[in-house]
Motif scaffolding. Structure first.
Motif, PDB file in Angstrom:
ATOM      1  N   LEU A 169       0.852  -1.179   0.000  1.00 12.74           N
ATOM      2  CA  LEU A 169       0.000   0.000   0.000  1.00 12.74           C
ATOM      3  C   LEU A 169       0.891   1.233   0.000  1.00 12.74           C
ATOM      4  CD1 LEU A 169      -2.963  -0.443   2.501  1.00 12.74           C
ATOM      5  CD2 LEU A 169      -3.042  -0.399   0.021  1.00 12.74           C
ATOM      6  N   GLU A 170       0.793   2.015  -1.035  1.00 13.80           N
ATOM      7  CA  GLU A 170       1.583   3.229  -1.140  1.00 13.80           C
ATOM      8  C   GLU A 170       0.703   4.431  -0.867  1.00 13.80           C
ATOM      9  OE1 GLU A 170       5.483   1.768  -2.348  1.00 13.80           O
ATOM     10  OE2 GLU A 170       4.767   3.751  -1.764  1.00 13.80           O
ATOM     11  N   GLN A 171       1.135   5.273   0.048  1.00 16.24           N
ATOM     12  CA  GLN A 171       0.397   6.503   0.308  1.00 16.24           C
ATOM     13  C   GLN A 171       1.169   7.684  -0.253  1.00 16.24           C
ATOM     14  OE1 GLN A 171      -1.151   5.394   4.712  1.00 16.24           O
ATOM     15  NE2 GLN A 171      -1.699   7.446   4.026  1.00 16.24           N
ATOM     16  N   SER A 172       0.420   8.617  -0.815  1.00 16.25           N
ATOM     17  CA  SER A 172       1.044   9.830  -1.317  1.00 16.25           C
ATOM     18  C   SER A 172       0.143  11.021  -1.057  1.00 16.25           C
ATOM     19  CB  SER A 172       1.325   9.691  -2.819  1.00 16.25           C
ATOM     20  OG  SER A 172       0.115   9.509  -3.527  1.00 16.25           O
TER      21      SER A 172
ATOM     22  N   CYS B  26      -4.119   6.527  -1.632  1.00 17.80           N
ATOM     23  CA  CYS B  26      -3.662   5.237  -1.143  1.00 17.80           C
ATOM     24  C   CYS B  26      -3.805   4.265  -2.300  1.00 17.80           C
ATOM     25  CB  CYS B  26      -4.513   4.808   0.051  1.00 17.80           C
ATOM     26  SG  CYS B  26      -4.129   3.165   0.705  1.00 17.80           S
ATOM     27  N   THR B  27      -2.676   3.741  -2.793  1.00 19.23           N
ATOM     28  CA  THR B  27      -2.690   2.888  -3.973  1.00 19.23           C
ATOM     29  C   THR B  27      -2.192   1.499  -3.622  1.00 19.23           C
ATOM     30  OG1 THR B  27      -2.244   4.808  -5.365  1.00 19.23           O
ATOM     31  CG2 THR B  27      -1.902   2.644  -6.351  1.00 19.23           C
ATOM     32  N   SER B  28      -2.924   0.509  -4.096  1.00 20.75           N
ATOM     33  CA  SER B  28      -2.598  -0.881  -3.793  1.00 20.75           C
ATOM     34  C   SER B  28      -1.975  -1.563  -5.000  1.00 20.75           C
ATOM     35  CB  SER B  28      -3.871  -1.617  -3.381  1.00 20.75           C
ATOM     36  OG  SER B  28      -3.640  -2.998  -3.305  1.00 20.75           O
TER      37      SER B  28
ATOM     38  N   SER C 185      -7.612   4.423  -3.370  1.00 22.79           N
ATOM     39  CA  SER C 185      -8.586   5.208  -2.627  1.00 22.79           C
ATOM     40  C   SER C 185      -8.022   6.602  -2.414  1.00 22.79           C
ATOM     41  CB  SER C 185      -8.889   4.559  -1.282  1.00 22.79           C
ATOM     42  OG  SER C 185      -9.785   5.363  -0.536  1.00 22.79           O
ATOM     43  N   SER C 186      -8.898   7.577  -2.405  1.00 17.87           N
ATOM     44  CA  SER C 186      -8.477   8.944  -2.140  1.00 17.87           C
ATOM     45  C   SER C 186      -9.262   9.489  -0.963  1.00 17.87           C
ATOM     46  CB  SER C 186      -8.684   9.830  -3.369  1.00 17.87           C
ATOM     47  OG  SER C 186     -10.054   9.847  -3.732  1.00 17.87           O
ATOM     48  N   LEU C 187      -8.585  10.300  -0.169  1.00 15.58           N
ATOM     49  CA  LEU C 187      -9.189  10.978   0.980  1.00 15.58           C
ATOM     50  C   LEU C 187      -9.096  12.462   0.713  1.00 15.58           C
ATOM     51  CD1 LEU C 187     -10.126  10.210   4.048  1.00 15.58           C
ATOM     52  CD2 LEU C 187      -7.991  11.326   4.631  1.00 15.58           C
TER      53      LEU C 187
ATOM     54  N   CYS D 208      -3.939   4.502   5.667  1.00 11.08           N
ATOM     55  CA  CYS D 208      -4.905   3.623   5.022  1.00 11.08           C
ATOM     56  C   CYS D 208      -4.528   2.178   5.316  1.00 11.08           C
ATOM     57  CB  CYS D 208      -4.992   3.872   3.518  1.00 11.08           C
ATOM     58  SG  CYS D 208      -3.487   3.531   2.577  1.00 11.08           S
ATOM     59  N   GLY D 209      -5.531   1.360   5.431  1.00 11.22           N
ATOM     60  CA  GLY D 209      -5.338  -0.067   5.639  1.00 11.22           C
ATOM     61  C   GLY D 209      -6.226  -0.822   4.663  1.00 11.22           C
TER      62      GLY D 209
END
Lengths: 114, 113
Positions: free
Chosen positions: A4-7, A23-25, A72-74, A89-90
């Motif tokens: 899981l990569e967060q940016s 959050c990209t899986s 997913s985006s927040l 993110c999980g």
């Protein structure tokens, strides 16, 4: 490499500005969770997304799940100092035994300047 | 409503000393319980989880152990702490349904000196 990569890793915004955290899986998502953490404290559950295209909101925070993009985006609208913290993110995964387990991103640190 | 208690909040222990961190959940029965460690830049690492009394699953080999003597009590232990055991430890719970989110305690900051 992270499943899981967060940016971005960190973000500094002016109060009132909008912002987006991604959050990209690398694999298929079975469920996506967003949490917020203040430094030195536990994680606070924000939202859970389970279906592609699903979108949920909590006050000024909106999260979306794009299953095809495995992302997913927040999104935070009109940010406030109270939004500052670390967003994690999980995601639910199936392991070799077809059991579900949670994996986590490394978090995005958000600072909101008044 | 359900609440989770974790203590102590901070702990400084010398190398070679024992460790006992406790976590209890109120307002629910037969929860799934978890111990995580959070290290800077490394995210959340699952250490142990339990689906019932006396049932412990270990995710990574290490110097730590876990026990669940009662339905809503989860204990993280070590007989002899190492410097590498320093970190932020989080207890979490969720209902038996795997689609439910985790709910975390406030964490314990452990420093091994």
């Amino acid at each position: 490499s992270q499943e899981l990569e967060q940016s971005p890793q960190s973000l500094i915004v002016q109060e009132g500005k909008n912002l987006t955290i991604n959050c990209t899986s690398s694999k298929t998502l079975y469920g996506l969770y967003w949490y917020k953490q203040k430094y030195g404290e536990g994680l606070i559950f924000l939202m859970m997304l389970q279906k592609g295209g699903e979108e949920k909101s909590h006050e000024k925070i909106t999260a979306k799940l794009d299953e095809k993009k495995q992302q997913s985006s927040l999104h935070i609208t009109a940010s406030q100092p109270s939004h500052a913290g670390i967003y994690l993110c999980g995601a639910a995964r199936r392991n070799a035994g077809n059991n579900r387990k949670l994996i986590w991103g490394l978090g995005t640190s958000l600072a909101v300047n008044p | 409503s359900q609440t989770i208690h974790q203590w102590p909040a901070t702990l400084v222990q010398p190398v070679g000393s024992p460790l006992s961190l406790e976590c209890t959940v109120e307002g629910t029965s037969n929860p799934n319980l978890y111990w995580y460690r959070q290290a800077a830049g490394r995210g959340l690492q699952l250490l142990f989880y339990s689906v019932g009394i006396g049932q412990i699953s270990s995710e990574v080999p290490q110097n730590l152990s876990a026990s669940r003597p009662q339905d809503r009590q989860f204990i993280l232990s070590s007989k002899k702490l190492l410097l590498s055991d320093s970190g932020f430890y989080l207890c979490a719970w969720r209902p038996g349904s795997l689609n439910s989110p985790l709910h975390f305690g406030n964490g314990t900051r452990l420093t091994v000196t």
